[in-house]
Design a protein around this motif. Structure first.
Motif, PDB file in Angstrom:
ATOM      1  N   ILE A 194       1.000  -1.297  -0.102  1.00 31.47           N
ATOM      2  CA  ILE A 194       0.072  -0.044   0.083  1.00 31.47           C
ATOM      3  C   ILE A 194       1.033   1.344   0.175  1.00 31.47           C
ATOM      4  O   ILE A 194       1.835   1.324   0.868  1.00 31.47           O
ATOM      5  N   ALA A 195       0.590   2.154  -1.059  1.00 28.81           N
ATOM      6  CA  ALA A 195       1.343   3.507  -0.952  1.00 28.81           C
ATOM      7  C   ALA A 195       0.214   4.428  -0.380  1.00 28.81           C
ATOM      8  O   ALA A 195      -0.866   4.803  -1.184  1.00 28.81           O
ATOM      9  N   VAL A 196       0.470   5.220   0.522  1.00 29.20           N
ATOM     10  CA  VAL A 196      -0.412   6.079   1.049  1.00 29.20           C
ATOM     11  C   VAL A 196       0.033   7.537   0.548  1.00 29.20           C
ATOM     12  O   VAL A 196       1.210   8.014   1.067  1.00 29.20           O
ATOM     13  N   ILE A 197      -0.975   8.437   0.061  1.00 27.53           N
ATOM     14  CA  ILE A 197      -0.737   9.368  -0.697  1.00 27.53           C
ATOM     15  C   ILE A 197      -1.845  10.474   0.179  1.00 27.53           C
ATOM     16  O   ILE A 197      -3.151  10.501   0.126  1.00 27.53           O
ATOM     17  N   GLN A 198      -0.961  11.419   0.981  1.00 25.28           N
ATOM     18  CA  GLN A 198      -2.020  12.536   1.533  1.00 25.28           C
ATOM     19  C   GLN A 198      -2.245  13.779   0.252  1.00 25.28           C
ATOM     20  O   GLN A 198      -1.204  14.203  -0.005  1.00 25.28           O
ATOM     21  N   GLY A 199      -3.399  13.996   0.219  1.00 24.45           N
ATOM     22  CA  GLY A 199      -3.796  15.082  -0.852  1.00 24.45           C
ATOM     23  C   GLY A 199      -5.257  14.970  -1.243  1.00 24.45           C
ATOM     24  O   GLY A 199      -5.886  14.106  -1.153  1.00 24.45           O
ATOM     25  N   THR A 200      -5.605  16.058  -1.934  1.00 24.64           N
ATOM     26  CA  THR A 200      -6.768  16.239  -2.556  1.00 24.64           C
ATOM     27  C   THR A 200      -6.730  15.972  -3.919  1.00 24.64           C
ATOM     28  O   THR A 200      -5.975  16.185  -4.734  1.00 24.64           O
ATOM     29  N   ALA A 201      -7.842  14.953  -4.383  1.00 23.49           N
ATOM     30  CA  ALA A 201      -7.936  14.511  -5.899  1.00 23.49           C
ATOM     31  C   ALA A 201      -8.820  15.520  -6.550  1.00 23.49           C
ATOM     32  O   ALA A 201      -9.757  16.280  -6.078  1.00 23.49           O
ATOM     33  N   PRO A 202      -8.505  15.769  -7.754  1.00 24.68           N
ATOM     34  CA  PRO A 202      -7.821  15.075  -8.842  1.00 24.68           C
ATOM     35  C   PRO A 202      -6.233  15.321  -8.657  1.00 24.68           C
ATOM     36  O   PRO A 202      -5.262  14.597  -9.063  1.00 24.68           O
ATOM     37  N   GLU A 203      -5.804  16.497  -8.063  1.00 25.31           N
ATOM     38  CA  GLU A 203      -4.267  16.677  -8.025  1.00 25.31           C
ATOM     39  C   GLU A 203      -3.475  15.805  -7.757  1.00 25.31           C
ATOM     40  O   GLU A 203      -2.190  15.557  -8.107  1.00 25.31           O
ATOM     41  N   ALA A 204      -3.825  14.879  -6.489  1.00 27.64           N
ATOM     42  CA  ALA A 204      -3.083  14.057  -5.867  1.00 27.64           C
ATOM     43  C   ALA A 204      -2.690  12.774  -6.734  1.00 27.64           C
ATOM     44  O   ALA A 204      -1.917  12.243  -6.543  1.00 27.64           O
ATOM     45  N   LEU A 205      -3.600  12.585  -8.041  1.00 30.15           N
ATOM     46  CA  LEU A 205      -3.471  11.700  -8.916  1.00 30.15           C
ATOM     47  C   LEU A 205      -2.736  11.583  -9.747  1.00 30.15           C
ATOM     48  O   LEU A 205      -2.108  10.820 -10.855  1.00 30.15           O
ATOM     49  N   PHE A 206      -2.209  12.988 -10.229  1.00 32.76           N
ATOM     50  CA  PHE A 206      -1.483  13.129 -11.447  1.00 32.76           C
ATOM     51  C   PHE A 206      -0.234  12.529 -11.633  1.00 32.76           C
ATOM     52  O   PHE A 206       0.007  12.171 -12.824  1.00 32.76           O
ATOM     53  N   SER A 207       0.478  12.147 -10.518  1.00 30.81           N
ATOM     54  CA  SER A 207       1.730  11.589 -10.866  1.00 30.81           C
ATOM     55  C   SER A 207       1.564   9.857 -10.623  1.00 30.81           C
ATOM     56  O   SER A 207       2.789   9.339 -10.614  1.00 30.81           O
ATOM     57  N   LEU A 208       0.623   9.331 -10.292  1.00 29.71           N
ATOM     58  CA  LEU A 208       0.319   8.145 -10.192  1.00 29.71           C
ATOM     59  C   LEU A 208       0.361   7.491 -11.175  1.00 29.71           C
ATOM     60  O   LEU A 208      -0.164   7.558 -12.354  1.00 29.71           O
ATOM     61  N   PRO A 209       0.931   6.198 -11.266  1.00 30.98           N
ATOM     62  CA  PRO A 209       0.838   5.185 -12.398  1.00 30.98           C
ATOM     63  C   PRO A 209      -0.531   4.783 -12.869  1.00 30.98           C
ATOM     64  O   PRO A 209      -1.666   4.799 -11.910  1.00 30.98           O
ATOM     65  N   ALA A 210      -0.677   4.761 -14.128  1.00 31.73           N
ATOM     66  CA  ALA A 210      -2.084   4.182 -14.665  1.00 31.73           C
ATOM     67  C   ALA A 210      -2.679   2.822 -13.891  1.00 31.73           C
ATOM     68  O   ALA A 210      -1.838   2.020 -13.753  1.00 31.73           O
ATOM     69  N   PRO A 211      -4.035   2.939 -13.312  1.00 28.06           N
ATOM     70  CA  PRO A 211      -4.394   2.014 -12.555  1.00 28.06           C
ATOM     71  C   PRO A 211      -5.336   0.971 -13.278  1.00 28.06           C
ATOM     72  O   PRO A 211      -5.801   1.456 -14.653  1.00 28.06           O
ATOM     73  N   ASP A 212      -5.279  -0.139 -12.929  1.00 32.60           N
ATOM     74  CA  ASP A 212      -6.276  -1.210 -13.446  1.00 32.60           C
ATOM     75  C   ASP A 212      -7.568  -1.121 -12.965  1.00 32.60           C
ATOM     76  O   ASP A 212      -8.617  -1.608 -13.555  1.00 32.60           O
ATOM     77  N   ARG A 213      -7.600  -0.794 -11.606  1.00 31.62           N
ATOM     78  CA  ARG A 213      -8.903  -0.600 -10.850  1.00 31.62           C
ATOM     79  C   ARG A 213      -8.820   0.809 -10.135  1.00 31.62           C
ATOM     80  O   ARG A 213      -7.679   1.023  -9.844  1.00 31.62           O
ATOM     81  N   VAL A 214     -10.203   1.302  -9.974  1.00 35.70           N
ATOM     82  CA  VAL A 214     -10.433   2.503  -9.162  1.00 35.70           C
ATOM     83  C   VAL A 214     -11.424   2.494  -8.422  1.00 35.70           C
ATOM     84  O   VAL A 214     -12.684   2.023  -8.762  1.00 35.70           O
ATOM     85  N   PHE A 215     -11.285   2.653  -7.032  1.00 33.29           N
ATOM     86  CA  PHE A 215     -12.469   2.889  -6.201  1.00 33.29           C
ATOM     87  C   PHE A 215     -12.573   4.280  -5.835  1.00 33.29           C
ATOM     88  O   PHE A 215     -11.574   5.059  -5.705  1.00 33.29           O
ATOM     89  N   ILE A 216     -13.639   5.026  -5.984  1.00 32.33           N
ATOM     90  CA  ILE A 216     -13.896   6.118  -5.534  1.00 32.33           C
ATOM     91  C   ILE A 216     -15.122   6.023  -4.290  1.00 32.33           C
ATOM     92  O   ILE A 216     -16.196   5.737  -4.317  1.00 32.33           O
ATOM     93  N   GLY A 217     -14.592   6.414  -3.235  1.00 34.45           N
ATOM     94  CA  GLY A 217     -15.272   6.576  -2.041  1.00 34.45           C
ATOM     95  C   GLY A 217     -15.777   7.691  -1.528  1.00 34.45           C
ATOM     96  O   GLY A 217     -16.693   8.205  -0.704  1.00 34.45           O
ATOM     97  N   GLY A 218     -14.982   8.912  -1.905  1.00 33.25           N
ATOM     98  CA  GLY A 218     -15.194  10.129  -1.604  1.00 33.25           C
ATOM     99  C   GLY A 218     -14.589  11.274  -2.638  1.00 33.25           C
ATOM    100  O   GLY A 218     -13.385  10.657  -3.279  1.00 33.25           O
ATOM    101  N   SER A 219     -15.090  12.399  -2.905  1.00 34.05           N
ATOM    102  CA  SER A 219     -14.690  13.053  -3.959  1.00 34.05           C
ATOM    103  C   SER A 219     -14.335  14.561  -3.522  1.00 34.05           C
ATOM    104  O   SER A 219     -13.764  15.380  -4.148  1.00 34.05           O
TER     105      SER A 219
END
Length: 198
Positions: free
Chosen positions: A94-119
């Motif tokens: 698990i890699a824990v990323i503190q930040g607000t989406a979507p800005e916190a997502l920009f540098s992450l590698p392309a996912p196979d699966r995405v869960f959205i529980g809060g926006s």
């Protein structure tokens, strides 16, 4: 942690086994449905956006043991709980990323699966970025507790042409011990919306 209490692989680890604090947590029964809709394998790269306590993060990491789960959470208490629960359940993918989406997502590698529980009110912007970065054939699972998020999620998924779209409402009621009697107490219903990127 008594490992024998959770040595099974099915989704829906009992809520009381997680460290919780005051951060909202996806309940075990909703979590089980959410994980099932994701159709995880043991090597998936996963984003968990609005990870809260990390309950979905932990269960996804247990299934995708050779993959990585990126837990994105803006609240400091949530970040601490995700780390505590990761250690509690012995998951180190698990890699824990503190930040607000979507800005916190920009540098992450392309996912196979995405869960959205809060926006945090940024649902459209998050979905736009998720659609760009999600691999072809990748799956997204959205948990919506308010009608506005549910409607917006369905509209955006139709707009982007997601396939295999499934909408499930999960309504849970559990018994409460009142001494001589037991009464059912209802939880808020949750819409679980899932689909596949074409």
């Amino acid at each position: 942690m008594n490992e024998m209490r959770w040595s099974y692989k099915t989704g829906g680890i009992p809520d009381e086994l997680f460290h919780r604090g005051k951060v909202p947590m996806t309940k075990a029964e909703v979590r089980a449905v959410t994980l099932a809709k994701a159709r995880l394998n043991d090597r998936h790269l996963i984003w968990d956006i609005g990870a809260g306590t990390g309950s979905i993060t932990v269960e996804a990491a247990l299934v995708s043991a050779k993959g990585t789960v990126y837990a994105v959470e803006k609240e400091a208490e949530g970040i601490a709980l995700i780390k505590e629960n990761s250690e509690l359940f012995g998951v180190d993918n698990i890699a824990v990323i503190q930040g607000t989406a979507p800005e916190a997502l920009f540098s992450l590698p392309a996912p196979d699966r995405v869960f959205i529980g809060g926006s945090g009110g940024n649902f459209r912007a998050i979905m736009d970025l998720v659609f760009q970065k999600l691999v072809r054939g990748g799956r997204i699972v959205i948990n919506a507790v308010v009608l506005e998020t549910f409607i917006e999620a369905v509209e955006i998924m139709q707009e982007y042409g997601f396939t295999d779209v499934d909408i499930t409402q999960v309504s849970i009621a559990k018994t409460v011990d009142l001494g001589r009697i037991h009464m059912f107490k209802s939880h808020n219903p949750v819409f679980v919306i899932s689909g596949e990127k074409p």
